[in-house]
Design an enzyme around this catalytic site. Structure first.
Site, mmCIF file in Angstrom:
data_model
loop_
_atom_site.group_PDB
_atom_site.id
_atom_site.type_symbol
_atom_site.label_atom_id
_atom_site.label_comp_id
_atom_site.label_asym_id
_atom_site.label_seq_id
_atom_site.Cartn_x
_atom_site.Cartn_y
_atom_site.Cartn_z
ATOM 1 N N ASP A 337 123.152 17.725 23.886
ATOM 2 C CA ASP A 337 121.695 17.739 23.683
ATOM 3 C C ASP A 337 121.016 16.831 24.701
ATOM 4 O O ASP A 337 119.937 17.133 25.209
ATOM 5 C CB ASP A 337 121.347 17.228 22.270
ATOM 6 C CG ASP A 337 122.028 18.013 21.155
ATOM 7 O OD1 ASP A 337 123.181 18.432 21.350
ATOM 8 O OD2 ASP A 337 121.422 18.185 20.081
ATOM 9 N N GLU A 478 128.217 28.140 18.434
ATOM 10 C CA GLU A 478 129.313 27.664 17.566
ATOM 11 C C GLU A 478 129.615 28.594 16.391
ATOM 12 O O GLU A 478 130.455 28.258 15.559
ATOM 13 C CB GLU A 478 128.974 26.251 17.060
ATOM 14 C CG GLU A 478 128.951 25.238 18.191
ATOM 15 C CD GLU A 478 128.455 23.869 17.755
ATOM 16 O OE1 GLU A 478 127.901 23.753 16.651
ATOM 17 O OE2 GLU A 478 128.619 22.921 18.545
HETATM 18 C C1 BGC Z 1 124.574 22.767 17.651
HETATM 19 C C2 BGC Z 1 125.030 22.043 18.895
HETATM 20 C C3 BGC Z 1 124.332 20.694 18.976
HETATM 21 C C4 BGC Z 1 124.529 19.900 17.702
HETATM 22 C C5 BGC Z 1 123.733 18.626 17.703
HETATM 23 C C6 BGC Z 1 124.839 21.883 16.450
HETATM 24 O O1 BGC Z 1 124.379 22.495 15.293
HETATM 25 O O2 BGC Z 1 125.262 23.983 17.519
HETATM 26 O O3 BGC Z 1 124.735 22.816 20.039
HETATM 27 O O4 BGC Z 1 124.820 19.987 20.055
HETATM 28 O O5 BGC Z 1 124.118 20.665 16.595
HETATM 29 O O6 BGC Z 1 122.370 18.887 17.791
#
Ligand code: BGC
Length: 728
Positions: A337, A478
């Site tokens: 992020d 994810e």
């Molecule tokens: C997202 C990631 C992100 C993380 C922290 C997750 O739900 O899929 O891309 O880095 O949250 O914000």
């Protein structure tokens, strides 16, 4: 025209308390404090987080420790304690002035015993001196008698149950020019042994004092002031708190430093003048003006404010967590992020903050090398979640979201490897945007070369297909775990390797000594470089004839789900299909391929982007998937000439926390989304493109916007852009 610099609420709804505490967070880049009330409220989630103050905790390894509480200021009206859970609230307003960072709460309250008063609480954490924080409380009674104020430091803060602090010492320190002493407290985190010291000063600035005192209450040293209550006459006190930790100075100096700073600190008025000046300078470089859309204007400033209060100004060993410093979510851990969503904002508006954040990664190279070694590969493999030491802090198992008795294996810390390329990418962008060659030769180059070394080493040769692959990974999306050849990962790895050659060539020409040192230190032999070339040239990239990129091997064969037909939906696709079930569909948590095309914009034609946008946009879980997606989606929609779609994505990101779109804003600000709105506006609606030849804008304003203005730095020079709709 309404005030476009203020976030306001006009009633108090205890069921929204947790969300509103996040919204009304204030901070100064050193610490942030959630918007809980000075006097407390049952089941509040009061918290102050100080950058870098982590402490060990089971399963998630380490978390930002909720610091000792500087807020407590209780008010007694003829002996009755003011609290919003008793008596009658006759009026309530809370507002955050984004221009100055001052949070104000105005209440008209009647006690159970019938004492009525107007109370105004104002607070800010000083941007001009990050160790100072102020509260001013003004009470206008409608009764005669006495008003008492009790101002404390509270040492037993916890992280929603987990205790981190042990008391070291407390006491009172007389000061020459006041009746009250300074009260001080020193505590220490249990396992990381970080000392915190706070010192509090309390003064009356309006009304007549009738008494005062110091209580050496256990772990809560308290100053009290009693004031005469005269109907209609205001009484006012100021609480000033100084805080230091042993991350700032030696542990045996922190208490004396806090006491001295609290006794010498300016009063509210002078401190507020300095605060206003410091914030004016911040806004001069960061503000974005949007006309024709008041909601977007306030939301934009709110999101920028949240990023500015989380950004370390004087510390390059800390990162900004996914939830900034505003909540318990993700325990203060930092992710990609920072590099992909937050860094551009800072690189272009406050380059020294971007440099601090990149230095954090640089300082943590030893841990990244150790992680690679532990996985049997070479180079620097950065952790998916990172905290104080740069070691991997992703929890391996967490309770299932629907059934707390079941555990879910979290694989991101093992195989979400794209973060190493993301960091290299951000370092390169910073260098290109700022022209900071000295930094790049000293630090940035090493980040890029050592991550390239990781990619060279982690690549697997597929002899049948004659190509290099990265198998068993998780891409940014994810919802799909354990995939082979995620397009985003492979292409950015290739970019990382190719860029390493550019970097080496530059270094050898401009900083030959540094080049030689790095070649030796990182063992950049001819053989290794030849291997990198080979991996980059023969990387499996998934580009088909139509330009459509398959997100990973076999993605197109997964079950196609018509997400639109499932509207209105109240749950994420992962909740509906289950973790394994969702993995078998084509539904995305966030659009990998579009993300990739945005980052490497110059490598894709508009037609290629269009083909992928048409395919992936309808398959993305925009509302309940990742909060990171919408701002990037907005930019891609702008490139596609789809202003209405772009606005829908943008406003979803802009509202994320103000309106609690995902229902979890109480856990803290969605930092990537907040910072992403800046990219959406500048690179999307503004159409800013920066190339080695210079910069251009291609405005694509939403239909109802009548003006968009922003500024940015490029190679040390600030540029201002002021756009109006075509024909205006
Ligand atoms: C997202 C990631 C992100 C993380 C922290 C997750 O739900 O899929 O891309 O880095 O949250 O914000």
């Amino acid at each position: 025209m309404s005030d476009l610099w203020t976030v306001t609420e006009h009633d108090f709804d205890p069921t929204r308390q947790r969300h509103k505490e996040t919204v009304f967070t204030i901070g100064n880049g050193y610490l942030s404090t959630r918007g809980a009330f000075e006097e407390g409220y049952p089941r509040d989630h009061r918290a102050t987080f100080i950058h870098g103050v982590f402490d060990a905790v089971p399963i998630v390894v380490t978390e930002l420790a909720n610091a000792p509480d500087w807020l407590p200021l209780t008010v007694y009206l003829n002996g009755e304690r003011f609290s919003l859970d008793t008596g009658v609230i006759e009026a309530f307003t809370r507002s955050l002035d984004l221009r100055t960072g001052v949070l104000t709460r105005t209440i008209r309250w009647r006690s159970p015993g019938g004492m009525g008063a107007s109370l105004v609480f104002e607070r800010f954490t000083a941007l001009a001196d990050e160790h100072l924080a102020y509260i001013r409380c003004s009470v206008t009674p409608d009764f005669a008698g006495e008003i008492e104020f009790r101002a404390a430091l509270y040492g037993a803060s916890d992280n929603e149950g987990a205790a981190h602090w042990l008391r070291v010492a407390q006491g009172a320190h007389a000061i020459p020019d006041g009746p009250l002493p300074i009260a001080a407290l020193q505590t220490r985190t249990r396992s990381s042994a970080i000392d915190w010291a706070g010192a509090v000063r309390l003064v009356a600035t309006a009304g007549r004092r009738s008494g005062h005192g110091y209580w050496d209450a256990d772990n809560a040293p308290t100053l009290t002031l009693r004031m005469k209550a005269v109907p209609g006459k205001v009484v006012q006190v100021e609480k000033c708190v100084a805080q230091f930790t042993s991350r700032d100075l030696a542990a045996d100096l922190v208490r004396a430093a806090a006491v001295t700073r609290a006794s010498e600190a300016p009063g509210w008025k002078a401190a507020l003048t300095a605060q206003t000046r410091a914030w004016a300078a911040e806004w001069a470089r960061t503000d974005v003006v949007i006309e024709g859309d008041e909601e977007a204007q306030i939301a934009m400033r709110f999101n920028l404010f949240q990023m500015l209060i989380a950004a370390p100004r004087h510390d390059d060993r800390v990162n900004i967590g996914a939830k900034t410093l505003s909540g318990f979510g993700y325990r203060g851990h930092a992710f990609w992020d920072t590099e992909i969503f937050m860094l551009p904002l800072f690189t272009y508006t406050a380059p020294e903050i971007a440099r601090n954040l990149l230095n954090y990664r640089y300082h943590n190279l030893p841990a990244a090398r150790a992680k690679a070694r532990g996985n049997g590969v070479e180079g620097a493999q950065f952790p998916w979640e990172s905290a104080d030491t740069g070691e991997e802090v992703t929890p391996t198992w967490v309770p299932h979201f629907a059934d707390r008795n079941k555990l879910v294996r979290i694989w991101t810390g093992d195989i979400e490897i794209h973060i190493s390329a993301d960091i290299a990418y951000a370092a390169y962008q910073y260098w290109r945007a700022t022209g900071d060659d000295a930094w790049f030769a000293e630090k940035g180059a090493e980040l890029i070369l050592d991550t390239a070394k990781f990619w060279g080493s982690r690549a697997e040769w597929n002899a049948d297909e004659e190509r290099y692959e990265y198998r068993d990974v998780i891409g940014p999306d994810e919802y799909h775990e354990h995939v082979d050849n995620n397009a985003y990962t492979n292409r950015l790895a290739q970019w990382n390797l190719e860029t390493a050659f550019e970097v080496l060539t530059w270094l050898r020409a401009l900083a030959p000594d540094r080049a030689a040192a790095l070649e030796q230190q990182l063992d950049l032999s001819e053989e290794r470089l030849a291997h990198w070339r080979d991996v980059a040239d023969r990387m499996h990239l998934h580009v088909g004839e139509t330009g459509l990129i398959e997100q990973f091997d076999g993605y197109f064969r997964r079950q196609d789900v018509d997400l639109a037909a499932m509207e209105p939906r109240t749950r994420s696709a992962q909740e509906i299909f289950g973790i394994e079930g969702c993995n078998e569909t084509q539904v995305l948590k966030q659009p990998d391929v579009l993300m990739l095309q945005y980052l490497l914009r110059d490598h894709y034609s508009d037609d290629q982007i269009r083909a992928n946008y048409a395919y992936y946009n309808p398959r993305t879980d925009h509302t309940f998937g990742s909060s990171l997606g919408p701002s990037i989606q907005a930019i891609v929609a702008c490139i596609m000439g789809e202003p209405d779609d772009a606005y829908e994505h943008f406003i979803r990101a802009a509202r994320a926390d103000l309106r609690d779109v995902r229902g979890n804003a109480g856990d803290g600000i969605h930092g990537a989304s907040a910072a992403g709105t800046w990219q959406a506006v500048v690179f999307g609606f503004g159409g800013l493109r920066i190339t080695p030849e210079g910069w251009t804008v291609t405005p694509r304003l939403p239909r109802h916007w009548t003006r968009l203005a922003f500024s940015f730095f490029h190679r040390g020079q600030q540029h201002r852009v002021d756009l109006r709709p075509e024909g205006a």
